[in-house]
Design an enzyme around this catalytic site. Structure first.
Site, mmCIF file in Angstrom:
data_model
loop_
_atom_site.group_PDB
_atom_site.id
_atom_site.type_symbol
_atom_site.label_atom_id
_atom_site.label_comp_id
_atom_site.label_asym_id
_atom_site.label_seq_id
_atom_site.Cartn_x
_atom_site.Cartn_y
_atom_site.Cartn_z
ATOM 1 N N HIS A 114 0.831 -1.205 0.000
ATOM 2 C CA HIS A 114 0.000 0.000 0.000
ATOM 3 C C HIS A 114 0.872 1.264 0.000
ATOM 4 O O HIS A 114 0.738 2.125 -0.875
ATOM 5 C CB HIS A 114 -0.909 -0.024 1.240
ATOM 6 C CG HIS A 114 -1.809 1.160 1.374
ATOM 7 N ND1 HIS A 114 -3.154 1.112 1.071
ATOM 8 C CD2 HIS A 114 -1.575 2.440 1.767
ATOM 9 C CE1 HIS A 114 -3.682 2.301 1.275
ATOM 10 N NE2 HIS A 114 -2.753 3.133 1.698
ATOM 11 N N GLU A 115 1.776 1.334 0.952
ATOM 12 C CA GLU A 115 2.619 2.533 1.047
ATOM 13 C C GLU A 115 3.536 2.652 -0.168
ATOM 14 O O GLU A 115 3.823 3.754 -0.640
ATOM 15 C CB GLU A 115 3.438 2.536 2.340
ATOM 16 C CG GLU A 115 2.599 2.559 3.616
ATOM 17 C CD GLU A 115 1.544 3.656 3.626
ATOM 18 O OE1 GLU A 115 1.740 4.705 2.986
ATOM 19 O OE2 GLU A 115 0.494 3.445 4.279
ATOM 20 N N HIS A 132 3.378 6.712 -6.859
ATOM 21 C CA HIS A 132 2.672 7.926 -7.270
ATOM 22 C C HIS A 132 3.611 9.132 -7.153
ATOM 23 O O HIS A 132 3.612 10.023 -8.003
ATOM 24 C CB HIS A 132 1.450 8.103 -6.359
ATOM 25 C CG HIS A 132 0.328 8.895 -6.953
ATOM 26 N ND1 HIS A 132 -0.814 9.171 -6.240
ATOM 27 C CD2 HIS A 132 0.146 9.479 -8.158
ATOM 28 C CE1 HIS A 132 -1.641 9.887 -6.998
ATOM 29 N NE2 HIS A 132 -1.082 10.090 -8.160
ATOM 30 N N HIS A 150 1.630 4.398 -2.879
ATOM 31 C CA HIS A 150 1.720 5.860 -2.719
ATOM 32 C C HIS A 150 3.103 6.325 -3.180
ATOM 33 O O HIS A 150 3.244 7.364 -3.819
ATOM 34 C CB HIS A 150 1.553 6.257 -1.253
ATOM 35 C CG HIS A 150 0.151 6.209 -0.742
ATOM 36 N ND1 HIS A 150 -0.895 6.839 -1.372
ATOM 37 C CD2 HIS A 150 -0.380 5.630 0.362
ATOM 38 C CE1 HIS A 150 -2.007 6.644 -0.669
ATOM 39 N NE2 HIS A 150 -1.729 5.912 0.382
HETATM 40 ZN ZN LIG Z 1 -3.008 5.188 1.933
#
Ligand SMILES: [Zn+2]
Length: 672
Positions: free
Chosen positions: A463-464, A470, A467
């Site tokens: 998940h991290e 991104h 990010h």
């Molecule tokens: Zn998040």
């Protein structure tokens, strides 16, 4: 020489002393003010370049100092840093207030904004102009003096009320404790939880065990404690926080906050607070949010009903419970889950050695986005444990610096997050690349065992890292539109979509190998992980939707006629309830997300982001989870684009259509 005031590339951690921060902040704020004064003093007619773009590039040094400082305050803090934060924070808010209240500056921005249709601007420039203008207009820059004054009053009143709301809930949480002296009252609790309860008692200089309303104490008790009467007592205490008609009651606060937000929105020309908030969201309007929540509700309700009946039958069979109550849900769900899946972390952990998971996520990034991660030792770090990487594409172009900080330490806050030390942007023909960081709190290695992650930690890492991608792949012109600077209900797409690879055979084969035997994780275990991930998904969905609907019920309408908090709430929950109501409890009086934090009119975004990630991943599944064409479309239209365009436009360009709820329903097993 102050290293923070000397131009630097990667943050010069080893040279920075705490004493450097304050003078650096003061100097950088002074310089940024001077940069703004230059814009307003410009004799030339306001133009996009001399006003909007010039403003965008003011205070760059201040931004870099702030990110170094506040990132350290999260990941490597101490009393001295915390003290500096307390001194600096008000100065920084004053600094940004001075900008939004700068009338000469707004006049120039408005002049440019009013000509926006006749200017020859790129889409990104249009977005920047709009964003800059709104950062003023949404703070009242267009109002007359009387209304401006009222707006300031409301803002100051709201910040006091929110603070008081939080203080009351905290005081209520801290006030309660259940002191147990009979060990049988803890029947069912795992040894570790019992020990924690005994420890809690000891810290309060008491014999026996103490259970509190703090999550780490309350949640396990509700999950494991056999004693139903005690679960009921705890549950009612938890559910009635700040709802006792005493000095810590939040009902007045809730009504005042909802009404002031409504008045504020009206002052600024919006129908309701939700209209104001959603103007800067992918969902756009309260009508769309309602439609979205209700569509999901309709689809999730039958499944939730079935799951509830199954749970009730199970409880009947096990303990002759005739009617399932709120305080039974977590307890019997845990038992049922064990019976159905018999899956515990210890079985999975050997397959998820930290180093393997890291190399796995890197391999996936390589297969999808052509990235190569090279661990380096020549980048300054704030703690020996931090790993540093340089990221390149296949043509060896430098893409990003990546910091990874995985384990808990004194001075690091809990949880996991992505942050950046430097934004990506382009200026004077140069593409300045970003410095991105992931910070987590994963189990450490011991002398006998390497760091083995729980499955939940594995998905957190992915998940991290999503990010992180991104941020790393950002490719925009303006720093304030770069990377994760996107609408709030869009920011979780890259992170959540990455989690999907953790459930796929093809991906797991790359890294989920037993740390001792080297064997790949058995697929029946993976299948179990998948099935257990959607356990009671209908009930979970209903719960999330009920919170989203409650949020909208306070913020998406004119609240002036609401007089009774509990009554209003009961009305809002109608259609989403499974358990019998308990008149002594109230959700709103402790719903910190929307009355204290920043989630007002935004609670729906949890589900919204799930719909996006499921729909996006369905595209990968359809073409192959490592399909280059889909991955490239995702990179080109989403990951690299930041907030340069409306997220719906970006998404449609990637997917070819608007997101549909079907993929989420299918993944969640709610379609049949
Ligand atoms: Zn998040």
């Amino acid at each position: 020489m102050n290293p923070l005031l000397t131009p630097f590339d990667t943050a010069p951690f080893s040279k920075i002393e705490n004493a450097h921060f304050k003078p650096a902040f003061l100097q950088a704020m002074k310089d940024a003010r001077a940069e703004i004064d230059q814009i307003t003093a410009n004799k030339a007619e306001p133009s996009f370049e001399n006003t909007i773009e010039a403003l965008e590039f003011t205070g760059q040094q201040l931004d870099r100092i702030s990110s170094v400082f506040f990132n350290l305050n999260s990941a490597e803090t101490n009393e001295e840093i915390q003290k500096i934060a307390q001194e600096i924070s008000p100065l920084l808010s004053e600094f940004s207030n001075d900008i939004t209240l700068n009338e000469a500056l707004f006049k120039r921005i408005k002049t440019v904004y009013d000509q926006k249709d006749s200017l020859d601007l790129t889409i990104e420039q249009h977005t920047l102009l709009d964003k800059k203008y709104k950062s003023f207009s949404r703070n009242g820059a267009n109002l007359n003096d009387d209304k401006k004054k009222r707006l300031r009053e409301i803002d100051s009143e709201l910040s006091k009320l929110k603070l008081n709301f939080g203080e009351n809930t905290l005081a209520e949480t801290n006030k309660y404790e259940k002191h147990l002296t009979n060990e049988s009252d803890l029947d069912g609790l795992p040894e570790g939880e019992k020990e924690a309860a005994a420890q809690m008692a000891k810290s309060k200089e008491k014999e026996g065990w103490v259970i509190t309303l703090d999550y780490p104490s309350y949640i396990p008790f509700m999950k494991y404690a056999k004693n139903r009467e005690l679960r009921k007592e705890l549950s009612l205490a938890f559910g009635s926080k700040a709802f006792h008609n005493d000095e810590l009651d939040n009902q007045e606060n809730v009504l005042k906050i909802a009404n002031l937000r409504f008045e504020r929105a009206n002052l600024l020309g919006y129908k309701t607070h939700a209209h104001f908030v959603l103007e800067e969201r992918m969902a756009e309007t309260p009508e769309k949010v309602h439609k979205f929540l209700n569509e999901l509700l309709e689809k999730a309700k039958p499944a939730a009903g079935k799951e509830f009946a199954q749970l009730e039958d199970f409880a009947k069979e096990l303990d002759h419970i005739d009617r399932l109550e709120k305080w039974d849900g977590s307890y019997y769900s845990e038992k049922l889950k064990q019976k159905l899946f018999n899956l515990d972390d210890e079985k999975l952990k050997p397959y998820f050695k930290l180093e393997n998971v890291i190399s796995g996520v890197f391999k996936i990034a390589e297969k999808l986005f052509d990235l190569r991660f090279e661990e380096v030792t020549d980048i300054d770090k704030y703690n020996e444990e931090v790993k540093t990487y340089k990221v390149y594409d296949t043509s060896n172009n430098f893409i990003s610096v990546f910091y990874a900080d995985f384990h808990p330490r004194k001075g690091k806050r809990g949880g996991a997050w992505m942050t950046s030390y430097k934004s990506q942007y382009q200026r004077n023909g140069e593409n300045v690349r970003p410095h991105i960081s992931n910070v987590c709190n994963f189990t450490r290695s011991t002398p006998s065992k390497p760091s083995l992650l729980t499955f939940n930690e594995v998905t957190t890492l992915f998940h991290e890292f999503g990010h992180g991608l991104h941020g790393m792949l950002a490719n925009t012109t303006y720093p304030s539109l770069s990377g994760t600077s996107v609408f709030w209900d869009f920011v979780e797409l890259p992170s959540q979509v990455m989690e999907n690879w953790c459930y796929e055979k093809e991906a797991l084969e790359l890294f989920a190998t037993h740390y001792e035997t080297g064997k790949v994780i058995p697929m029946e275990l993976v299948q179990k992980i998948k099935e257990s991930a959607t356990f009671q998904e209908g009930m979970q969905t209903l719960r999330q939707l009920s919170f989203g609907l409650l949020d909208m019920s306070w913020h998406g309408i004119d609240p002036t006629s609401i007089k009774n908090v509990k009554q209003h709430e009961t009305e809002a929950f109608k259609g989403t309830t499974l358990y019998p109501d308990t008149p002594e409890t109230c959700m709103s009086t402790a719903f910190a997300h929307i009355f204290q934090g920043g989630y007002s009119s935004g609670y729906y975004s949890y589900k919204w982001a799930e719909v996006l990630d499921a729909d996006a991943f369905a595209y990968f599944k359809e073409k192959g989870i490592f399909n280059k064409e889909v991955a490239t479309k995702f990179k080109d239209n989403v990951l690299s684009k930041g907030g340069t365009e409306n997220p719906m436009v970006l998404y449609k360009r990637f997917r070819g259509a608007e997101p549909k709820v079907e993929a989420l329903l299918e993944r969640a097993g709610l379609l049949n």
